[in-house]
Design a protein around this motif. Structure first.
Motif, mmCIF file in Angstrom:
data_model
loop_
_atom_site.group_PDB
_atom_site.id
_atom_site.type_symbol
_atom_site.label_atom_id
_atom_site.label_comp_id
_atom_site.label_asym_id
_atom_site.label_seq_id
_atom_site.Cartn_x
_atom_site.Cartn_y
_atom_site.Cartn_z
ATOM 1 N N LEU A 8 0.839 -1.198 0.000
ATOM 2 C CA LEU A 8 0.000 0.000 0.000
ATOM 3 C C LEU A 8 0.877 1.252 0.000
ATOM 4 C CD1 LEU A 8 -2.715 1.399 0.037
ATOM 5 C CD2 LEU A 8 -2.769 1.109 2.530
ATOM 6 N N THR A 9 1.929 1.230 0.787
ATOM 7 C CA THR A 9 2.861 2.361 0.812
ATOM 8 C C THR A 9 3.452 2.594 -0.570
ATOM 9 O OG1 THR A 9 3.401 1.988 3.137
ATOM 10 C CG2 THR A 9 5.001 3.237 1.840
ATOM 11 N N ARG A 10 3.921 1.539 -1.224
ATOM 12 C CA ARG A 10 4.519 1.665 -2.561
ATOM 13 C C ARG A 10 3.499 2.170 -3.580
ATOM 14 N NH1 ARG A 10 7.691 -3.483 -4.401
ATOM 15 N NH2 ARG A 10 8.093 -2.058 -6.116
ATOM 16 N N THR A 11 2.269 1.654 -3.495
ATOM 17 C CA THR A 11 1.220 2.066 -4.427
ATOM 18 C C THR A 11 0.902 3.546 -4.240
ATOM 19 O OG1 THR A 11 0.286 -0.165 -4.484
ATOM 20 C CG2 THR A 11 -1.165 1.647 -5.153
ATOM 21 N N LEU A 12 0.719 3.967 -2.991
ATOM 22 C CA LEU A 12 0.419 5.373 -2.723
ATOM 23 C C LEU A 12 1.564 6.283 -3.145
ATOM 24 C CD1 LEU A 12 -1.352 4.936 0.715
ATOM 25 C CD2 LEU A 12 -2.408 5.868 -1.370
ATOM 26 N N ARG A 13 2.794 5.872 -2.894
ATOM 27 C CA ARG A 13 3.945 6.690 -3.299
ATOM 28 C C ARG A 13 4.005 6.839 -4.809
ATOM 29 N NH1 ARG A 13 8.520 4.312 0.725
ATOM 30 N NH2 ARG A 13 7.870 5.484 2.577
ATOM 31 N N GLY A 14 3.762 5.744 -5.527
ATOM 32 C CA GLY A 14 3.767 5.807 -6.985
ATOM 33 C C GLY A 14 2.676 6.720 -7.516
ATOM 34 N N LEU A 15 1.487 6.610 -6.963
ATOM 35 C CA LEU A 15 0.375 7.465 -7.387
ATOM 36 C C LEU A 15 0.636 8.922 -7.028
ATOM 37 C CD1 LEU A 15 -2.583 5.110 -6.420
ATOM 38 C CD2 LEU A 15 -1.796 5.667 -8.745
ATOM 39 N N GLU A 16 1.302 9.142 -5.896
ATOM 40 C CA GLU A 16 1.667 10.503 -5.502
ATOM 41 C C GLU A 16 2.733 11.060 -6.445
ATOM 42 O OE1 GLU A 16 3.175 12.948 -1.536
ATOM 43 O OE2 GLU A 16 3.265 10.763 -1.523
ATOM 44 N N THR A 17 3.720 10.243 -6.769
ATOM 45 C CA THR A 17 4.771 10.664 -7.700
ATOM 46 C C THR A 17 4.190 11.040 -9.052
ATOM 47 O OG1 THR A 17 6.428 9.275 -6.618
ATOM 48 C CG2 THR A 17 6.865 9.876 -8.905
ATOM 49 N N ASP A 18 3.164 10.315 -9.484
ATOM 50 C CA ASP A 18 2.524 10.581 -10.774
ATOM 51 C C ASP A 18 1.523 11.731 -10.708
ATOM 52 O OD1 ASP A 18 3.993 8.558 -11.862
ATOM 53 O OD2 ASP A 18 2.334 7.147 -12.042
ATOM 54 N N GLY A 19 1.348 12.328 -9.536
ATOM 55 C CA GLY A 19 0.466 13.473 -9.405
ATOM 56 C C GLY A 19 -1.005 13.123 -9.286
ATOM 57 N N LEU A 20 -1.311 11.852 -9.018
ATOM 58 C CA LEU A 20 -2.703 11.416 -8.933
ATOM 59 C C LEU A 20 -3.249 11.468 -7.505
ATOM 60 C CD1 LEU A 20 -2.408 8.346 -11.320
ATOM 61 C CD2 LEU A 20 -3.265 10.633 -11.874
ATOM 62 N N VAL A 21 -2.362 11.360 -6.527
ATOM 63 C CA VAL A 21 -2.762 11.316 -5.113
ATOM 64 C C VAL A 21 -2.005 12.400 -4.354
ATOM 65 C CG1 VAL A 21 -2.557 9.921 -2.999
ATOM 66 C CG2 VAL A 21 -3.417 8.884 -5.093
ATOM 67 N N HIS A 22 -2.725 13.038 -3.434
ATOM 68 C CA HIS A 22 -2.139 14.046 -2.544
ATOM 69 C C HIS A 22 -2.002 13.438 -1.151
ATOM 70 C CE1 HIS A 22 -1.347 17.819 -0.547
ATOM 71 N NE2 HIS A 22 -2.341 17.567 0.291
ATOM 72 N N ARG A 23 -0.841 13.628 -0.548
ATOM 73 C CA ARG A 23 -0.574 13.149 0.805
ATOM 74 C C ARG A 23 -0.471 14.365 1.710
ATOM 75 N NH1 ARG A 23 4.271 12.225 3.850
ATOM 76 N NH2 ARG A 23 4.080 10.383 5.175
ATOM 77 N N GLU A 24 -1.305 14.390 2.746
ATOM 78 C CA GLU A 24 -1.287 15.504 3.690
ATOM 79 C C GLU A 24 -0.930 14.980 5.074
ATOM 80 O OE1 GLU A 24 -4.011 19.253 5.223
ATOM 81 O OE2 GLU A 24 -4.797 17.897 3.698
ATOM 82 N N VAL A 25 0.075 15.590 5.686
ATOM 83 C CA VAL A 25 0.517 15.206 7.019
ATOM 84 C C VAL A 25 -0.041 16.214 8.017
ATOM 85 C CG1 VAL A 25 2.510 14.783 8.507
ATOM 86 C CG2 VAL A 25 2.635 14.218 6.076
ATOM 87 N N PHE A 26 -0.684 15.687 9.078
ATOM 88 C CA PHE A 26 -1.259 16.528 10.119
ATOM 89 C C PHE A 26 -0.323 16.543 11.331
ATOM 90 C CE2 PHE A 26 -4.834 15.088 7.590
ATOM 91 C CZ PHE A 26 -5.490 16.277 7.353
ATOM 92 N N PRO A 27 -0.113 17.720 11.932
ATOM 93 C CA PRO A 27 0.826 17.844 13.048
ATOM 94 C C PRO A 27 0.238 17.310 14.359
ATOM 95 C CG PRO A 27 -0.157 19.960 12.585
ATOM 96 C CD PRO A 27 -0.690 18.994 11.550
ATOM 97 N N THR A 28 0.058 16.022 14.422
ATOM 98 C CA THR A 28 -0.421 15.365 15.636
ATOM 99 C C THR A 28 0.659 14.414 16.113
ATOM 100 O OG1 THR A 28 -1.451 13.599 14.347
ATOM 101 C CG2 THR A 28 -2.841 15.504 14.892
ATOM 102 N N VAL A 29 0.472 13.838 17.283
ATOM 103 C CA VAL A 29 1.423 12.855 17.807
ATOM 104 C C VAL A 29 0.686 11.538 17.976
ATOM 105 C CG1 VAL A 29 2.986 12.279 19.695
ATOM 106 C CG2 VAL A 29 2.709 14.664 18.995
ATOM 107 N N PRO A 30 1.039 10.503 17.232
ATOM 108 C CA PRO A 30 1.960 10.527 16.088
ATOM 109 C C PRO A 30 1.334 11.274 14.920
ATOM 110 C CG PRO A 30 0.864 8.405 16.194
ATOM 111 C CD PRO A 30 0.404 9.186 17.395
ATOM 112 N N PRO A 31 2.164 11.669 13.941
ATOM 113 C CA PRO A 31 1.633 12.430 12.807
ATOM 114 C C PRO A 31 0.540 11.641 12.077
ATOM 115 C CG PRO A 31 4.025 12.423 12.781
ATOM 116 C CD PRO A 31 3.601 11.462 13.838
ATOM 117 N N GLY A 32 -0.549 12.311 11.771
ATOM 118 C CA GLY A 32 -1.612 11.706 10.981
ATOM 119 C C GLY A 32 -1.367 11.999 9.510
#
Length: 135
Positions: free
Chosen positions: A71-95
């Motif tokens: 799943l990590t590899r799939t999401l990274r590939g889709l993100e690299t291709d500009g199809l998926v956006h990854r948003e990190v939330f400043p929580t502990v642990p980060p969401g």
């Protein structure tokens, strides 16, 4: 396939050399994108994210038999291709939440058309496979 064919309105309108040179096939933007979209998990991830954004673990729980690593590899590939956006939330642990980009959303229509074709013709494809296996 070559740069001269980028403005062709339909795939079938694109003249192809005979034989198609391997180097041209490998450089083809259609081949490149279909490799990503045609892998085992990408279409499912795109369809799920087309419904709403997901946190990583929620998406992982929602897809049976996909490993954390895949799943990590799939999401990274889709993100690299500009199809998926990854948003990190400043929580502990980060969401982390994943959603489709506008480019990713634009892929939902063609994927839906392909899915409609498959539903309409699945029995014919299955019958052809069965006939081929028995001959």
């Amino acid at each position: 396939m070559s740069g001269a064919h980028r403005d062709v309105p339909a795939l079938l309108g694109t003249p192809l050399p005979n034989p198609v040179p391997a180097e041209e096939y490998e450089r083809c933007p259609v081949t490149d994108v279909l490799r990503r979209v045609g892998d085992k998990w990408s279409v499912l991830v795109i369809v799920l994210l087309g419904r709403r954004p997901y946190r990583f673990n929620e998406l992982h729980r929602g897809i049976e038999n996909i490993s954390h690593r895949m799943l990590t590899r799939t999401l990274r590939g889709l993100e690299t291709d500009g199809l998926v956006h990854r948003e990190v939330f400043p929580t502990v642990p980060p969401g982390v939440e994943y959603s489709l980009t506008p480019l990713g959303r634009s892929l939902l229509g063609p994927l839906s058309a392909l899915a409609d074709w498959v539903v309409e013709h699945h029995d014919e494809v299955a019958a052809a496979r069965e006939a081929s296996a028995t001959s």
